[in-house]
Design a protein around this motif. Structure first.
Motif, PDB file in Angstrom:
ATOM      1  N   PRO A  19      40.902 -73.929  11.243  1.00 48.53           N
ATOM      2  CA  PRO A  19      40.032 -73.164  10.345  1.00 48.53           C
ATOM      3  C   PRO A  19      39.233 -72.108  11.096  1.00 48.53           C
ATOM      4  N   SER A  20      39.063 -70.965  10.458  1.00 50.39           N
ATOM      5  CA  SER A  20      38.267 -69.889  11.036  1.00 50.39           C
ATOM      6  C   SER A  20      36.849 -69.978  10.496  1.00 50.39           C
ATOM      7  N   ASN A  21      35.861 -69.680  11.361  1.00 50.32           N
ATOM      8  CA  ASN A  21      34.479 -69.682  10.881  1.00 50.32           C
ATOM      9  C   ASN A  21      34.107 -68.350  10.246  1.00 50.32           C
ATOM     10  N   ASP A  22      35.070 -67.422  10.210  1.00 50.12           N
ATOM     11  CA  ASP A  22      34.871 -66.143   9.527  1.00 50.12           C
ATOM     12  C   ASP A  22      36.200 -65.753   8.890  1.00 50.12           C
ATOM     13  N   TRP A  23      36.469 -66.364   7.756  1.00 51.94           N
ATOM     14  CA  TRP A  23      37.776 -66.187   7.132  1.00 51.94           C
ATOM     15  C   TRP A  23      38.046 -64.745   6.741  1.00 51.94           C
TER      16      TRP A  23
ATOM     17  N   TYR B 162      42.424 -65.213  -1.911  1.00 55.76           N
ATOM     18  CA  TYR B 162      42.766 -66.354  -1.058  1.00 55.76           C
ATOM     19  C   TYR B 162      44.262 -66.693  -1.092  1.00 55.76           C
TER      20      TYR B 162
ATOM     21  N   ASP C  39      36.889 -70.799   5.326  1.00 52.92           N
ATOM     22  CA  ASP C  39      38.325 -71.011   5.465  1.00 52.92           C
ATOM     23  C   ASP C  39      38.639 -72.307   4.727  1.00 52.92           C
TER      24      ASP C  39
ATOM     25  N   ARG D  53      39.630 -62.943   9.593  1.00 55.89           N
ATOM     26  CA  ARG D  53      41.028 -63.358   9.743  1.00 55.89           C
ATOM     27  C   ARG D  53      41.898 -62.700   8.676  1.00 55.89           C
ATOM     28  N   HIS D  54      41.413 -62.711   7.442  1.00 55.78           N
ATOM     29  CA  HIS D  54      42.169 -62.121   6.343  1.00 55.78           C
ATOM     30  C   HIS D  54      42.413 -60.634   6.578  1.00 55.78           C
TER      31      HIS D  54
ATOM     32  N   ASN E  12      51.822 -70.948   5.376  1.00 53.53           N
ATOM     33  CA  ASN E  12      50.549 -71.470   5.866  1.00 53.53           C
ATOM     34  C   ASN E  12      50.882 -72.369   7.046  1.00 53.53           C
TER      35      ASN E  12
ATOM     36  N   PRO F 271      45.878 -67.261   5.437  1.00 59.06           N
ATOM     37  CA  PRO F 271      45.120 -66.016   5.559  1.00 59.06           C
ATOM     38  C   PRO F 271      44.953 -65.232   4.268  1.00 59.06           C
TER      39      PRO F 271
END
Length: 204
Positions: free
Chosen positions: A33-37, A77, A128, A40-41, A28, A133
């Motif tokens: 932080p992503s606003n659309d995790w 997660y 996030d 990203r994942h 990590n 990720p």
């Protein structure tokens, strides 16, 4: 002895998750932080750019039950991944609750497919939560997705697999194979009754 061998295999797998260096660190890394995790994942863990809400749900519905359990959210997660070993259990449980607060507002204890689709359609996205990720693959998958595909290719020769991650990966493979062979040999060993202490022998 057998239990020690099993623990050795498990330890080798766990150790492999902690590989970290310049070549595709599996840690990590503190990205913002992503606003659309979910996006990203999917990009980092599955190398998938085009997907919809239903396909995301289905991919992470590991038992194909039509609903996500807390354990499935935890896995998605990557909360039990080696990269998150320093996080407290309470912070992990809080993260799971945060997801359920969004997608299970009636507290059913699971996130149904319909609830997921409805909530996504309303504009809500997976948050996030600061755990990276979402590493949740096995030894082979994580090596392939985070190192081999980035720094090698299908035409890579054995001589080119000389990065620290490659060396460690194949060392772990050798250890696991050796442990498995020792375990199989022990399982095939005949029990010699004369070698069993009398107090452990069954009375006839």
């Amino acid at each position: 002895m057998i239990s020690r061998l099993i623990l050795a295999v498990a330890g080798a797998i766990a150790l492999s998750s902690g590989l970290a260096s310049a070549h595709g660190s599996h840690s990590n890394d503190g990205q913002p932080p992503s606003n659309d995790w979910a996006t990203r994942h999917m990009m980092e863990e599955h190398h998938i750019e085009g997907f919809d809400a239903l396909s995301f749900f289905t991919l992470h519905d590991y038992d194909a039950s039509g609903a996500w359990t807390p354990e499935e959210v935890r896995k998605t997660y990557g909360l039990d991944d080696e990269s998150n070993r320093g996080a407290s259990e309470s912070s992990k449980e809080s993260a799971i609750r945060a997801v359920f607060d969004l997608f299970d507002p009636t507290n059913t204890g699971t996130i149904s497919r319909d609830a997921w689709l409805k909530t996504i359609a309303s504009g809500t996205r997976l948050p996030d939560l600061g755990f990276g990720p979402g590493h949740h693959g096995d030894l082979e998958y994580e090596y392939e997705i985070h190192h081999f595909e980035k720094f090698h290719g299908d035409d890579a020769t054995e001589e080119e697999l000389n990065h620290p991650e490659d060396i460690e990966h194949f060392r772990l493979h050798d250890e696991m194979e050796a442990a498995q062979l020792r375990l199989e040999k022990l399982e095939d060993t005949q029990v010699v009754e004369a070698n069993i202490p009398s107090k452990f022998r069954r009375a006839v």
